[in-house]
Design a protein around this motif. Structure first.
Motif, PDB file in Angstrom:
ATOM      1  N   ARG A  33       0.836  -1.203   0.000  1.00 29.34           N
ATOM      2  CA  ARG A  33       0.000   0.000   0.000  1.00 29.34           C
ATOM      3  C   ARG A  33       0.869   1.250   0.000  1.00 29.34           C
ATOM      4  N   ALA A  34       1.921   1.234   0.808  1.00 26.80           N
ATOM      5  CA  ALA A  34       2.818   2.395   0.881  1.00 26.80           C
ATOM      6  C   ALA A  34       3.550   2.600  -0.450  1.00 26.80           C
ATOM      7  N   LEU A  35       3.909   1.517  -1.117  1.00 24.81           N
ATOM      8  CA  LEU A  35       4.603   1.640  -2.405  1.00 24.81           C
ATOM      9  C   LEU A  35       3.690   2.191  -3.492  1.00 24.81           C
ATOM     10  N   THR A  36       2.423   1.798  -3.457  1.00 27.06           N
ATOM     11  CA  THR A  36       1.495   2.267  -4.496  1.00 27.06           C
ATOM     12  C   THR A  36       0.964   3.662  -4.220  1.00 27.06           C
ATOM     13  N   GLU A  45       3.755   5.455   7.815  1.00 23.93           N
ATOM     14  CA  GLU A  45       3.850   5.352   9.274  1.00 23.93           C
ATOM     15  C   GLU A  45       3.476   3.947   9.748  1.00 23.93           C
ATOM     16  N   THR A  46       2.485   3.342   9.112  1.00 24.91           N
ATOM     17  CA  THR A  46       2.073   1.983   9.469  1.00 24.91           C
ATOM     18  C   THR A  46       3.218   0.997   9.230  1.00 24.91           C
ATOM     19  N   VAL A  47       3.880   1.136   8.086  1.00 21.91           N
ATOM     20  CA  VAL A  47       5.009   0.256   7.760  1.00 21.91           C
ATOM     21  C   VAL A  47       6.121   0.428   8.789  1.00 21.91           C
ATOM     22  N   GLN A  48       6.417   1.656   9.154  1.00 22.31           N
ATOM     23  CA  GLN A  48       7.464   1.913  10.149  1.00 22.31           C
ATOM     24  C   GLN A  48       7.086   1.335  11.511  1.00 22.31           C
ATOM     25  N   LEU A  49       5.823   1.469  11.892  1.00 29.25           N
ATOM     26  CA  LEU A  49       5.362   0.925  13.174  1.00 29.25           C
ATOM     27  C   LEU A  49       5.470  -0.598  13.192  1.00 29.25           C
ATOM     28  N   LEU A  50       5.034  -1.249  12.122  1.00 26.58           N
ATOM     29  CA  LEU A  50       5.115  -2.709  12.060  1.00 26.58           C
ATOM     30  C   LEU A  50       6.566  -3.181  12.117  1.00 26.58           C
ATOM     31  N   TYR A  51       7.448  -2.468  11.454  1.00 24.25           N
ATOM     32  CA  TYR A  51       8.872  -2.807  11.486  1.00 24.25           C
ATOM     33  C   TYR A  51       9.422  -2.661  12.904  1.00 24.25           C
ATOM     34  N   ARG A  52       9.058  -1.584  13.582  1.00 21.58           N
ATOM     35  CA  ARG A  52       9.513  -1.367  14.955  1.00 21.58           C
ATOM     36  C   ARG A  52       8.998  -2.463  15.887  1.00 21.58           C
ATOM     37  N   ILE A  53       7.752  -2.853  15.727  1.00 23.39           N
ATOM     38  CA  ILE A  53       7.189  -3.936  16.547  1.00 23.39           C
ATOM     39  C   ILE A  53       7.995  -5.212  16.327  1.00 23.39           C
ATOM     40  N   CYS A  54       8.281  -5.536  15.081  1.00 26.03           N
ATOM     41  CA  CYS A  54       9.047  -6.757  14.785  1.00 26.03           C
ATOM     42  C   CYS A  54      10.433  -6.705  15.410  1.00 26.03           C
ATOM     43  N   LEU A  92      16.216 -22.093  13.490  1.00 21.56           N
ATOM     44  CA  LEU A  92      15.957 -21.795  12.087  1.00 21.56           C
ATOM     45  C   LEU A  92      14.977 -20.627  11.951  1.00 21.56           C
ATOM     46  N   ALA A  93      13.947 -20.593  12.795  1.00 24.82           N
ATOM     47  CA  ALA A  93      12.995 -19.481  12.773  1.00 24.82           C
ATOM     48  C   ALA A  93      13.703 -18.171  13.111  1.00 24.82           C
ATOM     49  N   ALA A  94      14.577 -18.206  14.106  1.00 19.39           N
ATOM     50  CA  ALA A  94      15.336 -17.003  14.471  1.00 19.39           C
ATOM     51  C   ALA A  94      16.219 -16.561  13.315  1.00 19.39           C
ATOM     52  N   LEU A  95      16.843 -17.511  12.646  1.00 15.94           N
ATOM     53  CA  LEU A  95      17.695 -17.198  11.502  1.00 15.94           C
ATOM     54  C   LEU A  95      16.885 -16.568  10.370  1.00 15.94           C
ATOM     55  N   VAL A  96      15.721 -17.123  10.076  1.00 12.75           N
ATOM     56  CA  VAL A  96      14.848 -16.562   9.041  1.00 12.75           C
ATOM     57  C   VAL A  96      14.458 -15.136   9.414  1.00 12.75           C
ATOM     58  N   LEU A  97      14.109 -14.920  10.662  1.00  6.54           N
ATOM     59  CA  LEU A  97      13.721 -13.582  11.113  1.00  6.54           C
ATOM     60  C   LEU A  97      14.886 -12.597  10.993  1.00  6.54           C
ATOM     61  N   ILE A  98      16.041 -12.993  11.507  1.00  7.57           N
ATOM     62  CA  ILE A  98      17.196 -12.090  11.548  1.00  7.57           C
ATOM     63  C   ILE A  98      17.822 -11.869  10.174  1.00  7.57           C
ATOM     64  N   ALA A  99      17.889 -12.934   9.365  1.00 10.22           N
ATOM     65  CA  ALA A  99      18.606 -12.835   8.090  1.00 10.22           C
ATOM     66  C   ALA A  99      17.719 -12.476   6.897  1.00 10.22           C
ATOM     67  N   LEU A 100      16.420 -12.740   7.000  1.00  6.21           N
ATOM     68  CA  LEU A 100      15.566 -12.530   5.839  1.00  6.21           C
ATOM     69  C   LEU A 100      14.423 -11.547   6.082  1.00  6.21           C
ATOM     70  N   VAL A 101      13.678 -11.741   7.168  1.00  5.22           N
ATOM     71  CA  VAL A 101      12.491 -10.907   7.403  1.00  5.22           C
ATOM     72  C   VAL A 101      12.877  -9.475   7.782  1.00  5.22           C
ATOM     73  N   LEU A 102      13.657  -9.317   8.838  1.00  4.98           N
ATOM     74  CA  LEU A 102      13.991  -7.960   9.285  1.00  4.98           C
ATOM     75  C   LEU A 102      14.780  -7.167   8.242  1.00  4.98           C
ATOM     76  N   LEU A 108      12.523  -2.104   2.717  1.00  4.59           N
ATOM     77  CA  LEU A 108      11.264  -1.489   2.315  1.00  4.59           C
ATOM     78  C   LEU A 108      10.992  -0.203   3.092  1.00  4.59           C
ATOM     79  N   VAL A 109      11.334  -0.190   4.366  1.00  7.86           N
ATOM     80  CA  VAL A 109      11.136   1.016   5.176  1.00  7.86           C
ATOM     81  C   VAL A 109      12.018   2.154   4.664  1.00  7.86           C
TER      82      VAL A 109
END
Length: 149
Positions: A33-36, A45-54, A92-102, A108-109
């Motif tokens: 939504r932010a990109l479009t 602001e929503t994208v930044q908030l979600l990133y901060r929560i993560c 593995l979940a931590a690795l996915v979060l740290i290396a790929l998701v965040l 994107l932020v």
């Protein structure tokens, strides 16, 4: 003492991992939504908030395996196969979060993302959530458990 450790472990999982799973899942559509709509400040602001929560809850989530190890040690199940698999899936979940998701969220932020990046991020987020679902199931079912679960 085991009940206390287990209670803290479960509460930490709910309070820390839950928000990361939800916020990370909400992030890709919000980023699209932010990109479009680059002029929509609320979307940004929503994208930044979600990133901060993560980010924040990912750090808080360190408590989950700490209390998990303490609980398992107290219960004398550190060598159990289901626990070893759970530990591997958690790592593995931590690795996915740290290396790929965040990092994907960060790009994107910072404005360096595309629609394709949001699709890739959604895939990584889904993988993260599936890994946690598998860990949760193993924690409940505990193959070989004598509790009857």
């Amino acid at each position: 003492m085991t009940k206390f450790l287990l209670a803290v472990h479960v509460l930490a999982a709910i309070v820390a991992v839950g928000p990361v799973s939800v916020a990370a899942s909400m992030f890709p559509p919000a980023a699209r939504r932010a990109l479009t709509s680059p002029d929509d400040t609320r979307a940004a602001e929503t994208v930044q908030l979600l990133y901060r929560i993560c980010r924040v809850y990912a750090v808080v989530g360190v408590v989950v395996p700490v209390f998990g190890f303490a609980t398992a040690s107290n219960m004398g199940v550190l060598g159990s196969a289901w626990l070893i698999v759970s530990i591997a899936l958690t790592a593995l979940a931590a690795l996915v979060l740290i290396a790929l998701v965040l990092p994907g969220q960060s790009a994107l932020v910072e404005g360096g993302g595309t629609r394709e990046a949001t699709v890739r991020l959604a895939m990584f987020t889904g993988l993260f959530n599936l890994l946690w679902a598998a860990v949760t199931i193993l924690m409940i079912v505990r193959p070989g458990s004598t509790t009857g679960a």
